[in-house]
Design an enzyme around this catalytic site. Structure first.
Site, PDB file in Angstrom:
ATOM      1  CG  ASP A  89      58.549  -4.195 -12.175  1.00  0.00           C
ATOM      2  OD1 ASP A  89      57.461  -4.184 -12.777  1.00  0.00           O
ATOM      3  OD2 ASP A  89      58.662  -4.001 -10.959  1.00  0.00           O
ATOM      4  N   GLY A 106      59.350  -0.305   1.179  1.00  0.00           N
ATOM      5  CA  GLY A 106      59.000  -1.667   0.798  1.00  0.00           C
ATOM      6  C   GLY A 106      59.944  -2.665   1.428  1.00  0.00           C
TER       7      GLY A 106
END
Length: 848
Positions: free
Chosen positions: A703, A561
């Site tokens: 998260d 990512g």
């Protein structure tokens, strides 16, 4: 009215562009989903070596497909597989005939032919033009070949190749995923050469195009615009090895004779489709005269022999002369129905370059290309009936609304009593650049929205949102002193160092962290823990407890990512166990290489980003728990700065569970990957244990989800933090204010409406994570709601008038455990359990 809305929400939606790195699922040879009727061959030696026995790892019949007689070098015997639908093929596996130890035949090499319609056949070639693939070296081993470029086809032929006269037998498996785009060909001008003073000729052609090239025109095929590989910001760099400069892009120059200021492309699809949007990945390196297109106009026709409809869909982009990043531009197609689309892309500069084009659509009801006059009365009767039904439905809706108004006790005071979160396409919006959504086992949101789909979704901030105190005053549990509200939250707050430990996040009286919502995403794209009282203004090398690891011993394997100023890479770390010495947190690797996640700061990072990165290192260095990803070492003696953390060989929990079924007699009999209910409970206990540890440090994760839980081969879970940075999970995040992304489907209502993240909001996310686990991650939370409806639902939690929507009880989930989930989603913060309580409640369910 509710039934009508439910029907709208259940309409299917198309998936986004495929990611070849994750589109690697077995398509059904081994497990029998591809039926015997779909397997044919040019010949067979015996009935017991027919094509139905060409299944990988299966020993039916005499153990494989064997073409008749000795195979000669000039022969073209083939095994044909009908997949029944278009598929995106990325991997091909082969095996010889073992026949329970008696077999001795296998193919050392083979070729692949493929077809999308069963009539026009094409030969697969790799990116350098090579057709022959390496096969097997023995009768029992499986050898797999990556298909680069991938194949988009319904029919595949496997053609064994031999250099000598010999007998050959094969078993095969195809890997990939469904091709939901439905695109079967595109036509475009051939790409051109670019000449720069310091570089040789840069070829911007479509090198893998499988159609016809005639008079500098490409027609009837697919190529690099549908291979799932997006070009980089600098078009001179490539993602492939041993290829030429500019390889990833198809590009055209504006001043070429005959261009007329635009590039025209035509797209043909497998059937009639209803189109939502088109996504075009375009380069924007304006320093080299390259920009995204200034505008585009598209025409449609319902079947291939029809004329183009006169009404076009036109769209103008917002040109960006500040950010040179390549990007996806989403073009709305306004739900037009067509079998073919023709688009003209207009230049904004000298060059225009595309690397990917994809479409979002749903299959439209098939219509005959010729009308039958005898059916006209029937059609008219049907239309009249439909109109009458619609009139009745509208009357009932209006009557219900009238009754509701009469029964309503008082008008709703919108500005004073409720929070409204709206969407806007005002001047603060930006062009959508979110990467494509790879196919996942979930239902994309299909609900109606009031937004322009080609813009980033943004909040038009309500005055109450801008001033959360207006909401806190309405709820006792939100009423905190000014001093308390400045404590325990995002470490970016200037006065946070004034907090003392006893003020921050105690479970008996949780309060809200005043976080900067835009800072949720860190410099590498991963989420940043919210922690109390942490400053790094004077951080030096001696403040970092992690050891300095030799940078050259990190071998890049894959980019996981990226964020604005950094990237997350999957790497092999040579000699890491010896480097860490005794007491190393690494599990026994049985001599295998150690996989690690490496967060790396980019060279162009700002001073603030560098400071944040060092801050993240300091945060990570404080974590030491069996169920939390640990910082292993760093590379900070020179640029680029790197931190090296654990990575688990089974990847993330979402991907692991989505590829499995619940353990049963059927899964054992068919050798289907499975997990038991005990395994799922053990996972839940581990996650609660890790979160209990974070809560004890007053850390807020912000998260928590299965995508952020990594898993090793012993089903040990470690909670991580970089799911946000991965393109694979971009559909799990909602872009706010054009800057930050939020996992709204996992967030507590107060986090969405007030930007308040606490241990209590982590408990809410833990409840959603439990729900994911017991649905085996087959579905996204609130899958029938659009992102905007999820936000509206959080407003219903705030109003607490009984209209909020909860997640359903998963069939696998014990009732007592679902009650625990529901407590995690309590509207009042004080009613939610603590992580200590969750751990104690879950632990007895697991066999120790």
């Amino acid at each position: 009215m509710h039934l009508f809305l439910l029907l709208i929400l259940q309409l299917p939606a198309a998936n986004g562009q495929i990611d070849p790195e994750h589109c690697r699922y077995a398509l059904g040879m081994e497990d029998g989903r591809i039926s015997d009727e779909d397997l044919t061959a040019s010949s067979r030696w015996y009935e017991t070596t027919g094509p139905q026995y060409a299944r990988l790892n299966c020993e039916g019949g005499d153990g494989a497909w064997c073409p008749e007689g000795q195979l000669e070098p000039s022969d073209s015997q083939y095994l044909q597989i009908d997949l029944r639908r278009l598929a995106f093929l990325t991997l091909f596996g082969t095996q010889g005939r073992y026949a329970r130890g008696l077999g001795k035949e296998f193919a050392r090499e083979y070729r692949l032919n493929y077809s999308r319609d069963g009539q026009l056949w094409k030969s697969w070639k790799d990116r350098l033009g090579k057709e022959v693939l390496e096969g097997n070296k023995n009768t029992y081993g499986v050898f797999s070949n990556d298909l680069k470029p991938p194949i988009i086809a319904r029919y595949v032929r496997v053609i064994p190749v031999t250099r000598l006269s010999t007998t050959v037998c094969m078993r095969v498996e195809l890997y990939g995923c469904p091709w939901e785009d439905g695109l079967v060909s595109y036509s475009a001008p051939e790409g051109q050469l670019m000449m720069l003073p310091s570089y040789p000729h840069i070829s911007l052609n479509d090198s893998t195009y499988d159609g016809v090239r005639d008079k500098r025109k490409l027609s009837g095929g697919l190529g690099q615009l549908t291979d799932g590989v997006t070009g980089q910001d600098n078009f001179l760099k490539t993602r492939q090895y041993k290829v030429w400069l500019g390889y990833d892009y198809l590009g055209w120059r504006n001043d070429t004779p005959g261009t007329r200021g635009y590039v025209e492309m035509e797209f043909v699809f497998d059937r009639l489709r209803n189109f939502t949007s088109m996504k075009v990945h375009s380069n924007n390196m304006f320093s080299r005269g390259v920009k995204i297109f200034s505008s585009v106009s598209c025409w449609f026709k319902p079947y291939l022999t029809a004329s183009w409809e006169p009404e076009a869909v036109s769209f103008s982009t917002i040109l960006d002369d500040r950010n040179p990043s390549a990007r996806y531009v989403t073009v709305p197609l306004n739900h037009r129905t067509a079998r073919s689309i023709r688009c003209r892309f207009y230049y904004a500069d000298v060059w225009m370059m595309f690397s990917e084009v994809s479409f979002q659509s749903a299959a439209a009801p098939s219509a005959s290309s010729t009308s039958d006059e005898g059916n006209t009365p029937i059609l008219i009767g049907c239309l009249v009936t439909i109109i009458l039904l619609l009139v009745i439905i509208i009357f009932l809706i209006l009557w219900c609304q009238c009754v509701c108004k009469v029964l309503e006790k008082a008008p709703r005071q919108i500005l004073d009593e409720e929070v409204t979160v709206r969407l806007s396409s005002c001047s603060d919006t930006i062009i959508l650049q979110t990467p494509p959504v790879p196919p996942r086992s979930r239902h994309p949101p299909t609900g109606p929205t009031n937004t322009d789909p080609y813009y980033e979704r943004v909040f038009l901030l309500d005055p109450q949102y801008q001033n959360p105190a207006m909401l806190r005053n309405k709820l006792p549990e939100l009423s905190q002193s000014a001093e308390a509200s400045a404590c325990g939250g995002g470490y970016a707050e200037p006065d946070i160092t004034q907090c003392t430990p006893h003020q921050s996040f105690n479970n008996s009286a949780p309060h809200y962290a005043e976080t900067d919502i835009v800072r949720l995403q860190g410099v590498t794209g991963s989420n940043m823990y919210a922690v109390p009282a942490l400053t790094v203004d004077s951080l030096t090398r001696k403040d970092i407890s992690a050891a300095e690891f030799p940078r050259h011993q990190l071998i890049f394997r894959e980019k996981l990512g990226e964020g604005q100023f950094g990237e997350v890479h999957l790497c092999e770390a040579e000699g890491l166990p010896e480097f860490l010495g005794e007491g190393s947190p690494l599990p026994d690797r049985d001599g295998r290489s150690v996989l690690v996640a490496v967060k790396q700061l980019r060279a162009d990072a700002t001073g603030q980003a560098r400071n944040d990165f060092l801050k993240e290192i300091k945060i990570m260095s404080r974590l030491d728990d069996p169920n939390i990803i640990r910082l292993l070492c760093v590379c900070v003696s020179s640029d680029p700065l790197c931190m090296v953390t654990e990575y688990m060989e089974n990847g993330d929990l979402n991907m692991f569970l989505s590829q499995r079924e619940i353990e049963s007699t059927l899964t054992h009999a068919n050798n289907i990957p499975s997990v038991s209910l005990s395994d799922l409970l053990h996972m839940a206990v581990q996650i609660s244990s890790g979160m209990k540890y974070l809560a004890s440090l007053n850390f807020v994760h912000r998260d928590l989800a299965t995508r952020n839980c990594l898993l090793d081969r012993r089903l040990t879970i470690k909670i991580a933090d970089f799911g946000m940075s991965r393109n694979l999970y971009s559909s799990d995040y909602y872009r706010i204010q054009g800057r930050a992304v939020l996992p709204i489907r996992w967030m507590a209502w107060e986090s969405i409406l007030l930007g308040k993240f606490t241990t209590a909001s982590d408990v809410w996310a833990f409840g959603v994570t439990l729900w994911e686990i017991f649905t085996l991650c087959k579905e996204q939370p609130y899958s029938l709601l659009s992102d905007e409806q999820v936000i509206e639902n959080s407003g219903e939690f705030f109003r607490n008038q009984g209209r909020q929507i909860f997640l359903y009880a998963p069939p696998l989930c014990p009732p007592s455990l679902f009650e625990l989930m529901m407590r995690c989603w309590s509207r009042n913060i004080t009613d939610r359990p603590t992580f200590e309580g969750l751990y104690q409640a879950l632990r007895p369910h697991v066999n120790q």
